[in-house]
Enzyme design. Structure first.
Site, PDB file in Angstrom:
ATOM      1  N   GLY A   1      15.901 -18.762  -4.874  1.00 31.47           N
ATOM      2  CA  GLY A   1      15.673 -17.977  -4.677  1.00 31.47           C
ATOM      3  C   GLY A   1      14.816 -17.164  -6.029  1.00 31.47           C
ATOM      4  CB  CYS A   2      12.215 -14.479  -6.695  1.00 24.35           C
ATOM      5  SG  CYS A   2      12.458 -13.801  -5.705  1.00 24.35           S
ATOM      6  CG  PHE A   3      16.631 -11.588  -7.148  1.00 24.35           C
ATOM      7  CD1 PHE A   3      15.583 -10.532  -8.577  1.00 24.35           C
ATOM      8  CD2 PHE A   3      16.222 -10.746  -5.533  1.00 24.35           C
ATOM      9  CE1 PHE A   3      15.459  -9.598  -8.136  1.00 24.35           C
ATOM     10  CE2 PHE A   3      15.379  -9.958  -5.688  1.00 24.35           C
ATOM     11  CZ  PHE A   3      15.161  -8.958  -7.249  1.00 24.35           C
ATOM     12  CB  THR A   4      18.184 -17.917  -7.403  1.00 22.58           C
ATOM     13  OG1 THR A   4      17.812 -18.360  -7.161  1.00 22.58           O
ATOM     14  CG2 THR A   4      19.112 -17.151  -6.190  1.00 22.58           C
ATOM     15  CB  THR A   5      14.345 -19.232 -10.589  1.00 25.29           C
ATOM     16  OG1 THR A   5      14.664 -19.733  -9.214  1.00 25.29           O
ATOM     17  CG2 THR A   5      14.308 -20.213 -11.694  1.00 25.29           C
TER      18      THR A   5
END
Length: 349
Positions: free
Chosen positions: A144-148
């Site tokens: 996911g974008c946030f997780t990166t």
């Protein structure tokens, strides 16, 4: 040279995949699908791609004959498509939904409103942690974008077993909400405003926890905040050290020394990473510095009087947070140079 299909290419992520893959020297885009846009020229959905000789198709996944398939489909839809691709083709698959990011499908079902299909082995597609596993995989679950941005801002401290807790505050641009407009993304509700949402229940939380807890036991809190920018995710990671770290925070000199030590830990961990740039102690990342690129900038490393460390990260949510990282994973799957097709800097200002 590999042939590539993009399933569900009408969204922002699909558009970024097309834009980036078009300039990849070892890729030919041969299939781009969208049911609702079947037969329509690409540029009529993605106006920045005017001039590309591509049209959307409504193609059955079982009929694909490409080497690489990107599934840029919604959560819950990918798992209805990917088993057919795996069973009926020789393609390697990179999924950009949340369907194949978890080691344990029970975690997925606890955070997403879907029952999962039978187990298919997959690898979490964060190259900085899983590079060798990705190279040997048939199915990659793109993060996911946030997780990166969150995981990369915390991974070195988790790996060194120095952190007890990490509290992530992530500001995101509105493109992260997808191409379809909604009340939430309506301009008057976004402009001149700051909008926290799912403040303790966002589904990227278990992803962050899964990856950071591969190395040590770290408590994770995560809150996303929608801000009036188009691209980018800016994460502030508030780190509480564990007792074993043995740090003293009594004086400003001690706190500065700890921050500089931590900065060096990050530089050592990411020294050979092609897309992670660790700034010097006290330097602040800028969203505009990574806009349009696959780079992650990490900085800050300052410690306050309570002993809390602040680490900052900036990414482009549509590139390193989605399409760019998916291409990075494709490069690993195909044995290409990891930076191929992605070796360019951000757009600043």
């Amino acid at each position: 040279m590999v042939n590539v299909a993009i399933i569900g290419a009408s969204g922002y992520t699909g558009g970024e995949l097309i834009r980036l893959l078009y300039n990849h020297p070892e890729v030919e885009i041969t299939t781009v699908t969208s049911r609702k846009n079947d037969g329509k020229e690409i540029y009529k959905v993605h106006p920045n791609l005017r001039g590309l000789d591509l049209k959307f198709e409504n193609k059955d996944p079982k009929d694909l004959d490409e080497d690489i398939v990107f599934t840029a489909t919604p959560h819950g839809a990918s798992m209805k498509i990917i088993p057919d691709i795996i069973e009926n083709t020789d393609a390697k698959v990179i999924d950009l939904s949340g369907d194949y990011r978890f080691d344990d499908y029970a975690v997925y079902e606890d955070w997403y409103p879907f029952k999962h299909t039978p187990y298919i082995p997959s690898v979490y597609g964060l190259p900085e942690i899983h590079r060798e596993e990705i190279k040997k995989s048939r199915l990659v679950g793109n993060p996911g974008c946030f997780t990166t941005g969150a995981i990369l801002s915390g991974y070195p401290l988790s790996d060194e077993k120095l952190a007890d807790r990490m509290i992530f505050d992530s500001k995101t641009g509105v493109s992260g909400a997808g191409i379809s407009p909604s009340e939430t993304t309506h301009y008057p509700n976004i402009a001149d405003n700051v909008n926290p949402y799912k403040i303790t229940t966002h589904r990227h939380t278990p992803e962050i926890a899964q990856e950071l807890n591969r190395f040590s036991n770290v408590k994770v809190s995560f809150t996303p905040i929608l801000v009036p920018v188009i691209r980018g995710i800016y994460t502030t990671n508030h780190v509480l050290f564990n007792e074993d770290a043995g740090f003293s925070f009594n004086t400003q000199e001690e706190r500065e020394d700890i921050g500089k030590q931590v900065c060096e830990i990050y530089k050592e961990h990411y020294d050979n990473e092609p897309f992670v740039k660790v700034l010097d102690y006290g330097e602040i990342p800028k969203l505009s510095s990574v806009r349009g690129s696959n780079y992650v900038h990490i900085g800050g490393f300052e410690v306050d009087r309570s002993g809390q460390l602040v680490v900052l990260s900036a990414i482009d949510n549509l590139v390193k947070g989605a399409g760019g990282q998916a291409i990075e994973n494709m490069n690993l799957l195909c044995g290409f140079n990891e930076k191929l097709g992605l070796d360019f800097f951000g757009v600043h200002p």
